[in-house]
Design a protein around this motif. Sequence first.
Motif, mmCIF file in Angstrom:
data_model
loop_
_atom_site.group_PDB
_atom_site.id
_atom_site.type_symbol
_atom_site.label_atom_id
_atom_site.label_comp_id
_atom_site.label_asym_id
_atom_site.label_seq_id
_atom_site.Cartn_x
_atom_site.Cartn_y
_atom_site.Cartn_z
ATOM 1 N N GLY A 51 74.977 25.724 -52.781
ATOM 2 C CA GLY A 51 74.455 25.907 -54.095
ATOM 3 C C GLY A 51 74.555 27.327 -54.632
ATOM 4 N N ASP A 52 74.135 27.725 -55.753
ATOM 5 C CA ASP A 52 74.115 29.073 -56.246
ATOM 6 C C ASP A 52 72.918 29.749 -55.573
ATOM 7 O OD1 ASP A 52 76.344 28.698 -57.873
ATOM 8 O OD2 ASP A 52 75.079 29.100 -59.852
ATOM 9 N N LEU A 53 73.406 30.909 -55.065
ATOM 10 C CA LEU A 53 72.315 32.002 -54.407
ATOM 11 C C LEU A 53 72.232 32.974 -55.531
ATOM 12 C CD1 LEU A 53 70.922 33.050 -52.033
ATOM 13 C CD2 LEU A 53 73.135 34.304 -51.388
ATOM 14 N N THR A 54 70.968 32.992 -56.014
ATOM 15 C CA THR A 54 70.794 33.997 -57.073
ATOM 16 C C THR A 54 69.714 34.861 -56.562
ATOM 17 O OG1 THR A 54 71.083 32.243 -58.621
ATOM 18 C CG2 THR A 54 69.854 34.047 -59.501
ATOM 19 N N LEU A 55 70.285 36.394 -56.679
ATOM 20 C CA LEU A 55 69.383 37.324 -55.944
ATOM 21 C C LEU A 55 68.828 38.244 -56.866
ATOM 22 C CD1 LEU A 55 71.524 37.559 -52.902
ATOM 23 C CD2 LEU A 55 69.557 36.599 -53.031
ATOM 24 N N THR A 56 67.680 38.619 -56.941
ATOM 25 C CA THR A 56 67.166 39.644 -57.583
ATOM 26 C C THR A 56 66.936 41.035 -56.556
ATOM 27 O OG1 THR A 56 66.330 38.463 -59.305
ATOM 28 C CG2 THR A 56 65.515 40.671 -59.273
ATOM 29 N N GLN A 57 67.550 42.057 -56.662
ATOM 30 C CA GLN A 57 67.262 43.062 -55.647
ATOM 31 C C GLN A 57 66.535 44.279 -56.091
ATOM 32 O OE1 GLN A 57 70.778 44.654 -54.404
ATOM 33 N NE2 GLN A 57 69.997 45.978 -52.730
ATOM 34 N N LYS A 58 65.376 44.756 -55.300
ATOM 35 C CA LYS A 58 64.560 45.989 -55.558
ATOM 36 C C LYS A 58 64.774 46.638 -54.389
ATOM 37 C CE LYS A 58 60.357 47.792 -57.038
ATOM 38 N NZ LYS A 58 60.435 48.853 -57.714
ATOM 39 N N LEU A 59 65.767 47.696 -54.379
ATOM 40 C CA LEU A 59 66.002 48.536 -53.172
ATOM 41 C C LEU A 59 66.335 47.543 -51.834
ATOM 42 C CD1 LEU A 59 62.901 51.173 -53.757
ATOM 43 C CD2 LEU A 59 65.509 51.510 -54.197
ATOM 44 N N GLN A 60 65.813 47.683 -50.932
ATOM 45 C CA GLN A 60 66.167 46.864 -49.790
ATOM 46 C C GLN A 60 65.529 45.335 -49.755
ATOM 47 O OE1 GLN A 60 63.790 49.248 -49.496
ATOM 48 N NE2 GLN A 60 62.944 49.690 -47.411
ATOM 49 N N PHE A 61 64.542 45.013 -50.737
ATOM 50 C CA PHE A 61 64.017 43.777 -50.618
ATOM 51 C C PHE A 61 64.647 42.737 -51.960
ATOM 52 C CE2 PHE A 61 60.627 46.923 -49.615
ATOM 53 C CZ PHE A 61 60.707 46.440 -48.325
ATOM 54 N N VAL A 62 64.871 41.442 -51.210
ATOM 55 C CA VAL A 62 65.412 40.476 -52.195
ATOM 56 C C VAL A 62 64.732 39.414 -52.489
ATOM 57 C CG1 VAL A 62 67.629 39.008 -52.296
ATOM 58 C CG2 VAL A 62 67.717 41.462 -50.934
ATOM 59 N N THR A 63 64.596 38.952 -53.648
ATOM 60 C CA THR A 63 63.988 37.533 -54.022
ATOM 61 C C THR A 63 65.088 36.745 -54.738
ATOM 62 O OG1 THR A 63 63.189 38.523 -56.073
ATOM 63 C CG2 THR A 63 61.699 38.663 -54.234
ATOM 64 N N GLY A 64 64.704 35.482 -55.038
ATOM 65 C CA GLY A 64 65.724 34.643 -55.618
ATOM 66 C C GLY A 64 65.477 33.361 -55.433
ATOM 67 N N THR A 65 66.818 32.504 -55.375
ATOM 68 C CA THR A 65 66.805 31.125 -55.097
ATOM 69 C C THR A 65 68.105 30.721 -54.369
ATOM 70 O OG1 THR A 65 67.592 30.649 -57.203
ATOM 71 C CG2 THR A 65 65.300 30.455 -56.849
ATOM 72 N N LEU A 66 68.266 30.054 -53.624
ATOM 73 C CA LEU A 66 69.430 29.271 -52.834
ATOM 74 C C LEU A 66 69.340 27.912 -53.354
ATOM 75 C CD1 LEU A 66 71.805 29.211 -51.322
ATOM 76 C CD2 LEU A 66 70.277 29.029 -49.073
ATOM 77 N N GLY A 67 70.148 27.497 -54.148
ATOM 78 C CA GLY A 67 69.974 26.043 -54.865
ATOM 79 C C GLY A 67 68.694 26.105 -55.594
ATOM 80 N N ASN A 68 68.031 25.153 -55.332
ATOM 81 C CA ASN A 68 66.699 25.093 -55.813
ATOM 82 C C ASN A 68 65.460 25.510 -55.031
ATOM 83 O OD1 ASN A 68 67.615 23.658 -58.157
ATOM 84 N ND2 ASN A 68 67.632 21.770 -57.040
ATOM 85 N N GLU A 69 65.905 26.233 -53.894
ATOM 86 C CA GLU A 69 64.683 26.762 -52.860
ATOM 87 C C GLU A 69 64.466 28.251 -53.250
ATOM 88 O OE1 GLU A 69 62.805 24.901 -50.967
ATOM 89 O OE2 GLU A 69 64.232 22.973 -50.991
ATOM 90 N N PRO A 70 63.341 28.557 -53.337
ATOM 91 C CA PRO A 70 63.057 29.730 -53.378
ATOM 92 C C PRO A 70 63.094 30.720 -52.238
ATOM 93 C CG PRO A 70 60.728 28.767 -53.626
ATOM 94 C CD PRO A 70 62.063 27.798 -53.337
ATOM 95 N N ILE A 71 63.544 31.938 -52.203
ATOM 96 C CA ILE A 71 63.895 32.711 -51.304
ATOM 97 C C ILE A 71 62.720 33.712 -50.746
ATOM 98 C CG2 ILE A 71 65.235 35.025 -50.428
ATOM 99 C CD1 ILE A 71 67.477 34.008 -51.719
#
Length: 160
Positions: free
Chosen positions: A91-111
């Motif tokens: 599924g889509d891997l949606t990433l929000t990046q702040k410097l070396q830290f990453v948040t977001g989702t893989l499909g419907n699962e939070p990262i």
Amino acid sequence: GRTEFVRGDVFKTSFSDATVVTTFLLRSMNLRLQSTFLAMKPGTRLVANTFGTGDWTPDETATIAPCERWCNAMLWIVPARIGGTWRTPKGDLTLTQKLQFVTGTLGNEPITDGRLRGEELSFTAGGTTYRGRVDGYRMRMSTTVDGQVLEWTARPAPRP
């Protein structure tokens, strides 16, 4: 033969080809250079004595003891730029990046625990930890499930 010392105005002299940069500058000067550092090739190592660079958390720190002053060394590794949406078999891997830290989702699962160290990426989604490498417009990730290594590749989603 692999080291070069350059004398010049740090704000006017290009050092974009460097793979290691060391500084002993005040925090305010490091902060002014932060965008220059972040524009360098992912994996470039930055080492500073005593003074950090704004809200960019060091990847590693070391303190010399006993020591009277100027005792702390900090290491940053320039992170790859990966913010956005990537297409994966999961599924889509949606990433929000702040410097070396990453948040977001893989499909419907939070990262959670998303972290970049240069081009190396790791994160957890749906209880599974993924590790891999970003290579420009391709991301190769892997995980181990029931003793078996599973690998997949992601590519940036087309922009609308």
